[in-house]
Design a protein around this motif. Sequence first.
Motif, short mmCIF file in Angstrom:
data_model
loop_
_atom_site.label_atom_id
_atom_site.label_comp_id
_atom_site.label_asym_id
_atom_site.label_seq_id
_atom_site.Cartn_x
_atom_site.Cartn_y
_atom_site.Cartn_z
N ASN A 28 -32.12 -16.72 -16.97
CA ASN A 28 -31.16 -16.29 -15.95
C ASN A 28 -31.38 -17.08 -14.65
O ASN A 28 -32.04 -16.61 -13.72
CB ASN A 28 -31.29 -14.79 -15.70
CG ASN A 28 -30.24 -14.27 -14.74
OD1 ASN A 28 -29.19 -14.89 -14.56
ND2 ASN A 28 -30.50 -13.14 -14.13
N LYS A 29 -30.82 -18.27 -14.61
CA LYS A 29 -30.92 -19.13 -13.43
C LYS A 29 -29.63 -19.93 -13.31
O LYS A 29 -29.15 -20.50 -14.28
CB LYS A 29 -32.12 -20.08 -13.55
CG LYS A 29 -32.30 -21.00 -12.35
CD LYS A 29 -33.50 -21.92 -12.54
CE LYS A 29 -33.64 -22.89 -11.38
NZ LYS A 29 -34.81 -23.81 -11.56
N LYS A 30 -29.08 -19.95 -12.11
CA LYS A 30 -27.79 -20.58 -11.89
C LYS A 30 -27.89 -22.11 -11.82
O LYS A 30 -28.85 -22.66 -11.29
CB LYS A 30 -27.17 -20.08 -10.58
CG LYS A 30 -26.79 -18.61 -10.60
CD LYS A 30 -25.61 -18.36 -11.54
CE LYS A 30 -25.16 -16.92 -11.51
NZ LYS A 30 -24.06 -16.68 -12.47
N ILE A 102 -23.24 -21.38 -17.87
CA ILE A 102 -21.90 -21.95 -17.85
C ILE A 102 -21.44 -22.28 -19.26
O ILE A 102 -22.19 -22.84 -20.05
CB ILE A 102 -21.87 -23.24 -16.99
CG1 ILE A 102 -22.19 -22.91 -15.52
CG2 ILE A 102 -20.51 -23.94 -17.09
CD1 ILE A 102 -22.37 -24.14 -14.65
N ASN A 103 -20.21 -21.92 -19.57
CA ASN A 103 -19.57 -22.29 -20.84
C ASN A 103 -18.44 -23.27 -20.52
O ASN A 103 -17.70 -23.07 -19.56
CB ASN A 103 -18.96 -21.08 -21.53
CG ASN A 103 -19.99 -20.13 -22.13
OD1 ASN A 103 -19.64 -19.26 -22.92
ND2 ASN A 103 -21.25 -20.25 -21.76
N ILE A 104 -18.33 -24.32 -21.33
CA ILE A 104 -17.27 -25.31 -21.15
C ILE A 104 -16.58 -25.55 -22.48
O ILE A 104 -17.22 -25.85 -23.48
CB ILE A 104 -17.83 -26.65 -20.61
CG1 ILE A 104 -18.54 -26.44 -19.27
CG2 ILE A 104 -16.69 -27.67 -20.46
CD1 ILE A 104 -19.19 -27.71 -18.73
N ILE A 172 -12.20 -29.64 -29.41
CA ILE A 172 -13.30 -30.46 -29.89
C ILE A 172 -14.63 -29.73 -29.87
O ILE A 172 -15.38 -29.76 -30.83
CB ILE A 172 -13.42 -31.77 -29.07
CG1 ILE A 172 -12.12 -32.59 -29.15
CG2 ILE A 172 -14.61 -32.61 -29.57
CD1 ILE A 172 -11.76 -33.08 -30.53
N ALA A 173 -14.94 -29.05 -28.74
CA ALA A 173 -16.27 -28.46 -28.64
C ALA A 173 -16.31 -27.30 -27.67
O ALA A 173 -15.51 -27.23 -26.72
CB ALA A 173 -17.28 -29.52 -28.19
N TYR A 174 -17.25 -26.39 -27.93
CA TYR A 174 -17.54 -25.30 -27.00
C TYR A 174 -19.01 -25.43 -26.63
O TYR A 174 -19.89 -25.34 -27.48
CB TYR A 174 -17.26 -23.94 -27.65
CG TYR A 174 -17.24 -22.80 -26.65
CD1 TYR A 174 -16.06 -22.47 -26.00
CD2 TYR A 174 -18.39 -22.09 -26.34
CE1 TYR A 174 -16.03 -21.43 -25.07
CE2 TYR A 174 -18.38 -21.07 -25.41
CZ TYR A 174 -17.20 -20.74 -24.77
OH TYR A 174 -17.16 -19.73 -23.84
N LEU A 175 -19.26 -25.66 -25.35
CA LEU A 175 -20.61 -25.98 -24.87
C LEU A 175 -21.18 -24.88 -24.00
O LEU A 175 -20.47 -24.27 -23.20
CB LEU A 175 -20.58 -27.29 -24.07
CG LEU A 175 -19.88 -28.48 -24.73
CD1 LEU A 175 -19.82 -29.66 -23.77
CD2 LEU A 175 -20.57 -28.87 -26.03
N CYS A 176 -22.48 -24.64 -24.14
CA CYS A 176 -23.19 -23.66 -23.34
C CYS A 176 -24.29 -24.39 -22.56
O CYS A 176 -25.11 -25.08 -23.15
CB CYS A 176 -23.82 -22.59 -24.22
SG CYS A 176 -22.63 -21.69 -25.24
N LEU A 177 -24.30 -24.21 -21.24
CA LEU A 177 -25.27 -24.90 -20.40
C LEU A 177 -26.07 -23.91 -19.57
O LEU A 177 -25.52 -22.92 -19.06
CB LEU A 177 -24.58 -25.89 -19.46
CG LEU A 177 -23.94 -27.12 -20.09
CD1 LEU A 177 -22.47 -26.87 -20.38
CD2 LEU A 177 -24.08 -28.33 -19.19
N GLY A 178 -27.37 -24.18 -19.44
CA GLY A 178 -28.21 -23.32 -18.62
C GLY A 178 -29.64 -23.81 -18.61
O GLY A 178 -30.03 -24.66 -19.41
#
Length: 206
Positions: A28-30, A102-104, A172-178
Amino acid sequence: MKFNKKDLKTLTNIIASRRDVRGNNFINKKISSKKLNIILQSALNAPSVGFSQPWKFIIVDKDKQDLVYTHFMKSFEKSKKKFIDRPLYSSLKLEGIKESDINIAVYYKKSSSNTLGQTYMKRTGEYSVVCAILNMWLTARALNIGMGWVSILKPKKINKIFNMNKNQYKFIAYLCLGYTKEFYDEPELKKLKWNKKLKLDECLIS
């Protein structure tokens, strides 16, 4: 601009250290808007067929994340039938939709006119978008930010969630970043012995 051996070593280390990060490793970090911008800008520097730059990105809000997660869980349950002979599959954590910061969603924008280099290989536009995604992945890793690609999704359902016209855009894609607890020293599926890493001579066709 010329690069030196130190630059090459750094790049090689980043490539070798890239990981597909799942929800069991995000913290849990922005992510700052500045770092998100760096990651997205790196995507714009990817090669694209005919310099078409056909990539489009959606920064996903919380309500849409929930819808994608619900769809993922249904798809995951159905996919278990295909791996009934591999019990490990049911215990795998294959996404980080809710745990990541973040989800993109990434789309390919279809060309309405002829594109240089796409006359016979129609999917090179989609491949260009994948190149952009890899740029994002490596840049995120260089920033010590994890990224995961969620692939157990039905494009038709995702298009409906984001109200995207399939005649104009292709999912094309679903990305999760953190940020992560750690980056594994080797790919997670290799550690779990899901598959072995191929050597170069196994990838060469003679």
